[in-house]
Design a protein around this motif. Structure first.
Motif, mmCIF file in Angstrom:
data_model
loop_
_atom_site.group_PDB
_atom_site.id
_atom_site.type_symbol
_atom_site.label_atom_id
_atom_site.label_comp_id
_atom_site.label_asym_id
_atom_site.label_seq_id
_atom_site.Cartn_x
_atom_site.Cartn_y
_atom_site.Cartn_z
ATOM 1 N N ILE A 122 0.854 -1.186 0.000
ATOM 2 C CA ILE A 122 0.000 0.000 0.000
ATOM 3 C C ILE A 122 0.895 1.243 0.000
ATOM 4 N N VAL A 123 0.399 2.306 -0.619
ATOM 5 C CA VAL A 123 1.133 3.581 -0.609
ATOM 6 C C VAL A 123 0.196 4.636 -0.029
ATOM 7 N N VAL A 124 0.543 5.078 1.177
ATOM 8 C CA VAL A 124 -0.302 6.053 1.873
ATOM 9 C C VAL A 124 0.153 7.455 1.485
ATOM 10 N N ALA A 125 -0.765 8.240 0.917
ATOM 11 C CA ALA A 125 -0.461 9.635 0.556
ATOM 12 C C ALA A 125 -1.719 10.447 0.839
ATOM 13 N N THR A 126 -2.010 10.595 2.125
ATOM 14 C CA THR A 126 -3.277 11.214 2.514
ATOM 15 C C THR A 126 -3.112 12.691 2.866
ATOM 16 N N GLY A 127 -1.910 13.243 2.682
ATOM 17 C CA GLY A 127 -1.727 14.682 2.859
ATOM 18 C C GLY A 127 -1.766 15.116 4.314
ATOM 19 N N LEU A 128 -2.093 16.395 4.502
ATOM 20 C CA LEU A 128 -2.051 16.996 5.827
ATOM 21 C C LEU A 128 -3.462 17.326 6.300
ATOM 22 N N ARG A 129 -3.597 17.511 7.596
ATOM 23 C CA ARG A 129 -4.895 17.830 8.218
ATOM 24 C C ARG A 129 -4.866 19.271 8.740
ATOM 25 N N PRO A 130 -5.911 20.077 8.490
ATOM 26 C CA PRO A 130 -5.911 21.457 8.981
ATOM 27 C C PRO A 130 -5.721 21.515 10.494
ATOM 28 N N LYS A 131 -4.912 22.487 10.939
ATOM 29 C CA LYS A 131 -4.632 22.625 12.379
ATOM 30 C C LYS A 131 -5.320 23.886 12.912
ATOM 31 N N LEU A 132 -6.101 23.725 13.978
ATOM 32 C CA LEU A 132 -6.749 24.857 14.645
ATOM 33 C C LEU A 132 -6.199 24.940 16.068
ATOM 34 N N PRO A 133 -6.215 26.111 16.677
ATOM 35 C CA PRO A 133 -5.812 26.179 18.089
ATOM 36 C C PRO A 133 -6.705 25.252 18.925
ATOM 37 N N ALA A 134 -6.137 24.747 20.023
ATOM 38 C CA ALA A 134 -6.847 23.730 20.818
ATOM 39 C C ALA A 134 -8.223 24.207 21.274
ATOM 40 N N ASP A 135 -8.354 25.524 21.570
ATOM 41 C CA ASP A 135 -9.639 26.000 22.121
ATOM 42 C C ASP A 135 -10.590 26.510 21.033
ATOM 43 N N ALA A 136 -10.219 26.367 19.762
ATOM 44 C CA ALA A 136 -11.090 26.876 18.688
ATOM 45 C C ALA A 136 -12.286 25.940 18.494
#
Ligand SMILES: Cc1cc2nc3c(=O)[nH]c(=O)nc-3n(C[C@H](O)[C@H](O)[C@H](O)COP(=O)(O)OP(=O)(O)OC[C@H]3O[C@@H](n4cnc5c(N)ncnc54)[C@H](O)[C@@H]3O)c2cc1C
Length: 450
Positions: free
Chosen positions: A171-185
């Motif tokens: 398998i080749v995993v290429a799922t990119g990145l996940r948006p990051k929000l501040p912890a309290d957002a």
């Protein structure tokens, strides 16, 4: 099999040489490499199937701002650095679109982002036989024969909730990145990550907002501030960030070498402290930095407004958002000016977080298979030079990872080495993993000598 329908449950039946998870530029480039290999070697084809959760090809559609340009030369397209003779190059795309001469007259290495998206779509359509859209991979399961894991079953579900299993040798995993929000957002219709910009901006414009706030100091934050300033001609656009000013991206030629294929060898073979050092020295080629043209554009806008006296672009430098509260009518953001500690609460119609991305947690996707993967001291996967995860000795199936910055350096999550990287992955798949002596992690010394 058509590309609209998920394959039937093929466990124990049909086996793919490669099952690709995600179909962004990284696995699209791999599909092209497979396609070209199969044309050149019809007697030894590689059978690949890619699963993508979106309903059609799409590359960060929410950030397809009209005038945004690529931050990488068009020569670092899906193929050229691996195979300059490929007809999947950006130049061949331009020829097909009958824009080659016009593009050359334009004298730029950096096409519009919307144009590169069209190029990706053009390329994706030509390898559509290898892709299934509307197929979100939820987990991966081991297939064991006599104590050995010989294959991997990839479990995917479509929008209607139908679940299918696809079996692969690799398998080749290429799922990119996940948006990051501040912890309290708390995300909502008023509070969102910049990756949603183009899906939100028209609706926002229709409400005739009086103020929007953008948090962040990187390229995306600057692009969002500029776009909202243009699209919302009556709104105040507050840009809040801790730096004193937007910092320019270092795209000078010597620094740019950090994105060369050779730099991947150097980074991967280096001891951990050298990796960290290189990463720190050259973060400003990519992270929390902005193209100089855009910095100058924003400065000129702000200056023009200081002359006219109608200040709409409100740059709140050396500042941070300390508190937010949302009501039915507005979102209230308390902004602290760090040098004095002074605070002010701003009533806003929208709060946009341009606060970056997290790497995807590959172990969560791998599910039970994660147990046979080696981890480094920080709990991250050990990824060999050929992008294959290092696994227990009873594991015969290959797991490859695209986008692994901790092991392969700054270029891993970018487009710069995509073409070369997928060539290396395909080669490794064909020979069944790494035959060469791999450096022991972080030493640069082949494991056998270490
Ligand atoms: C706005 C923006 C602009 C950028 N511009 C540049 C640039 O100019 N130059 C540059 O070098 N880099 C740029 N980047 C960096 C970017 O990460 C790369 O360009 C590129 O997107 C990496 O490709 P990828 O295929 O690895 O990941 P992605 O493009 O993120 O693709 C991953 C794909 O996997 C799919 N997926 C995720 N999880 C699953 C699952 N469980 N099952 C099935 N499918 C799944 C997603 O839907 C997506 O289609 C930019 C990033 C952003 C956000």
């Amino acid at each position: 099999m058509t590309s609209e329908v998920l394959p039937q449950d093929v466990s124990g039946d049909e086996v793919w040489d490669i099952v690709g998870i995600g179909f962004g530029p990284s696995n699209l480039a791999l599909a092209i490499a497979v396609h070209e290999h199969n044309l050149a070697h019809p007697q030894a084809p590689v059978r690949a199937l890619f699963l993508e959760r979106q309903a059609a090809f799409g590359w960060h559609r929410g950030m397809l701002i009209d005038d945004a340009t690529m931050q990488v030369s068009f020569l670092k397209d899906l193929v050229t650095m691996r195979n300059p003779a490929s007809d999947f190059s950006f130049l061949c795309y331009l020829r097909d679109r009958d824009r080659l001469a016009e593009f050359i007259n334009h004298k730029t290495l950096f096409p519009l982002r919307t144009e590169f998206h069209d190029y990706f779509e053009w390329a994706a359509a030509r390898v559509a036989d290898q892709v299934h859209y509307d197929a979100e991979v939820t987990s991966v399961r081991p297939v064991e024969v006599d104590g050995e894991i010989t294959h991997l079953d990839v479990i995917a579900k479509d929008g209607a909730g139908r679940v299918r299993t696809v079996r692969g040798r690799n398998i080749v995993v290429a799922t990119g990145l996940r948006p990051k929000l501040p912890a309290d957002a708390v995300p909502s219709d008023r509070v969102w990550h910049n990756i949603e910009l183009m899906h939100r901006v028209d609706g926002l414009a229709r409400t005739d907002p009086h103020r929007v706030l953008v948090v962040g100091s990187g390229q995306s934050a600057a692009e969002v501030a500029a776009e909202l300033h243009t699209a919302l001609p009556r709104a105040q656009v507050c840009a809040v960030f801790a730096r004193y000013g937007y910092a320019p991206a270092d795209d000078s030629p010597f620094a740019n070498r950090i994105f060369d294929p050779r730099a991947v060898d150097h980074f991967h073979g280096a001891p951990p402290d050298v990796r960290r050092m290189l990463m720190d020295y050259h973060r400003n080629t990519n992270y929390s930095v902005v193209d100089m043209d855009l910095i100058e554009d924003l400065y000129a806008r702000e200056y023009r407004e200081s002359v006219s006296g109608r200040k709409r672009l409100d740059i709140r430098n050396a500042s941070r958002v300390t508190y937010t509260r949302e009501t039915d009518e507005a979102v209230y953001a308390t902004v602290e000016f760090l040098p004095t500690g002074e605070t002010e609460t701003l009533e806003c119609d929208a709060l946009v977080y341009a606060t970056g991305f997290h790497p995807v947690d590959v172990f969560a996707l791998l599910d039970r298979v994660a147990a046979v993967c080696e981890r480094d001291a920080s709990g991250r996967p050990v990824v060999d030079r050929d992008y294959r995860l290092r696994t227990a000795s009873n594991m015969r199936a290959g797991i490859y990872l695209q986008g692994s910055e901790h092991s392969h350096g700054l270029t891993a999550s970018l487009l710069s080495t995509t073409a070369v990287r997928v060539g290396e992955i395909l080669e490794s798949v064909q020979r069944g993993g790494s035959p060469v002596a791999e450096p022991a992690p972080g030493t640069g010394i082949p494991a056998a000598l270490h």
